[in-house]
Design a protein around this motif. Sequence first.
Motif, PDB file in Angstrom:
ATOM      1  N   ARG A 152     -10.678   6.060 -15.497  1.00 43.91           N
ATOM      2  CA  ARG A 152      -9.361   5.422 -15.380  1.00 43.91           C
ATOM      3  C   ARG A 152      -8.881   5.065 -16.517  1.00 43.91           C
ATOM      4  NH1 ARG A 152      -6.711   6.040 -10.972  1.00 43.91           N
ATOM      5  NH2 ARG A 152      -5.258   4.425 -11.705  1.00 43.91           N
ATOM      6  N   GLU A 182      -3.799   0.629  -8.086  1.00 35.42           N
ATOM      7  CA  GLU A 182      -3.017   1.562  -9.158  1.00 35.42           C
ATOM      8  C   GLU A 182      -3.487   2.956  -8.353  1.00 35.42           C
ATOM      9  OE1 GLU A 182      -4.102  -2.045 -11.618  1.00 35.42           O
ATOM     10  OE2 GLU A 182      -5.057  -0.926  -9.938  1.00 35.42           O
ATOM     11  N   GLU A 183      -4.486   3.061  -8.075  1.00 35.84           N
ATOM     12  CA  GLU A 183      -5.257   4.440  -7.375  1.00 35.84           C
ATOM     13  C   GLU A 183      -4.629   4.597  -6.287  1.00 35.84           C
ATOM     14  OE1 GLU A 183      -9.460   6.759  -6.826  1.00 35.84           O
ATOM     15  OE2 GLU A 183      -9.343   4.427  -7.118  1.00 35.84           O
ATOM     16  N   LEU A 240      -1.444   3.769  -5.075  1.00 37.13           N
ATOM     17  CA  LEU A 240      -0.068   4.323  -5.421  1.00 37.13           C
ATOM     18  C   LEU A 240       0.001   5.476  -5.939  1.00 37.13           C
ATOM     19  CD1 LEU A 240       1.013   0.994  -7.171  1.00 37.13           C
ATOM     20  CD2 LEU A 240       2.002   1.696  -5.020  1.00 37.13           C
ATOM     21  N   GLU A 241      -1.120   6.007  -6.806  1.00 28.89           N
ATOM     22  CA  GLU A 241      -1.057   7.413  -7.300  1.00 28.89           C
ATOM     23  C   GLU A 241      -1.239   8.303  -6.212  1.00 28.89           C
ATOM     24  OE1 GLU A 241      -3.673   7.475 -10.531  1.00 28.89           O
ATOM     25  OE2 GLU A 241      -2.738   5.829 -11.630  1.00 28.89           O
ATOM     26  N   HIS A 242      -2.270   7.866  -5.396  1.00 26.46           N
ATOM     27  CA  HIS A 242      -2.387   8.967  -4.099  1.00 26.46           C
ATOM     28  C   HIS A 242      -1.206   9.057  -3.214  1.00 26.46           C
ATOM     29  CE1 HIS A 242      -4.626  10.390  -0.636  1.00 26.46           C
ATOM     30  NE2 HIS A 242      -3.847   9.487   0.155  1.00 26.46           N
ATOM     31  N   GLY A 267       1.744   8.821  -4.414  1.00 25.11           N
ATOM     32  CA  GLY A 267       2.811   9.430  -5.378  1.00 25.11           C
ATOM     33  C   GLY A 267       4.139   8.750  -5.250  1.00 25.11           C
ATOM     34  N   THR A 288       5.382   4.190  -6.978  1.00 23.95           N
ATOM     35  CA  THR A 288       5.178   3.435  -7.947  1.00 23.95           C
ATOM     36  C   THR A 288       5.487   2.037  -7.056  1.00 23.95           C
ATOM     37  OG1 THR A 288       7.704   2.959  -8.369  1.00 23.95           O
ATOM     38  CG2 THR A 288       6.072   4.631  -9.766  1.00 23.95           C
ATOM     39  N   TRP A 305       7.455   2.072  -3.473  1.00 18.92           N
ATOM     40  CA  TRP A 305       6.167   2.103  -2.370  1.00 18.92           C
ATOM     41  C   TRP A 305       6.520   2.389  -1.062  1.00 18.92           C
ATOM     42  CZ3 TRP A 305       4.702  -0.730   1.896  1.00 18.92           C
ATOM     43  CH2 TRP A 305       5.340  -1.823   2.130  1.00 18.92           C
TER      44      TRP A 305
END
Length: 302
Positions: free
Chosen positions: A48, A207-208, A210-212, A214, A216, A220
Amino acid sequence: MTLDGQVAVVTGGTRGAGRGMAIELGAAGATVYVTGRSTRRERSPLGRRETIEETAELVTEAGGRGVAVRCDHMDRQDVRALAARIEDEQDGRLDILVDDTWGGDQWIEWKPLWEHDLDKGLQAVRNGLETHLITLHTLLPLLVRRRGGLVVEITDGDDMFNDRYRGSMFFDMVKVALTRLGKMLKDELDPHGVTSVALTPGFLRSEEMLEHFGVTEETWRDGIAKDRWFAISETPRYIGRAVAALAADPDRARWSGQALSSGVLAKHYGFTDLDGSQPEASRYFAEVYFGDKKDADVADYR
């Protein structure tokens, strides 16, 4: 809450809860040693982009002093070097130890024990549990010598979750063991005036994560359409405020040996998440996810 002049170590402080806790300790005025394997020169095996230098800079921006230390907590020599640096730079002063190393998600398979890759499972145990034991063995003498301070073992789930299987034997074993570490250290540390607790975040918007989903941090809530349980999620700064509140409490020994959550401490100390809410994920999961209040309004738990 003021921690002016106090010295903290946050292990695994590169991202997620570790970063949130480091920042909030800095906001209260502490000098925070941020450890991890991801630096601007070299990424950890997780690959990461977040780094310990970034976290240290955020600590300083928040009002404290951030010190980035590249440290693999599986490596005893690395951890001894961290202790030696604190001895040299802080005259051995250590007030707060937040034990947050994990990095085991890459090794976890959500399948029965006999179907789980054994080498991966054992690696998760080493990453998630051995790192804590090595760190405690090396750094606890600094706190014991000062006869005071706080040790926080970061885990996943409070006692309510420990009565339920988490879906992977290796994952479950590590998290239950960390909870017990935080609780049972009470017997060894109380005589030295050191408070020890286990602490869990709720549904963490790392962070991970939020990415999962899709999304921010600003968007959220769009993730709730994918998973309604996301509605009870919290930022990493929430558990950070829980640690800062504990550390600043002169009567924190009342919590010694307990398994706590960010939501429980928020209600007690009165702090909020960044949006002004007080998510109570543990109570929400107990009453809604595992309980019979399936149609409960999530707003009642924020």
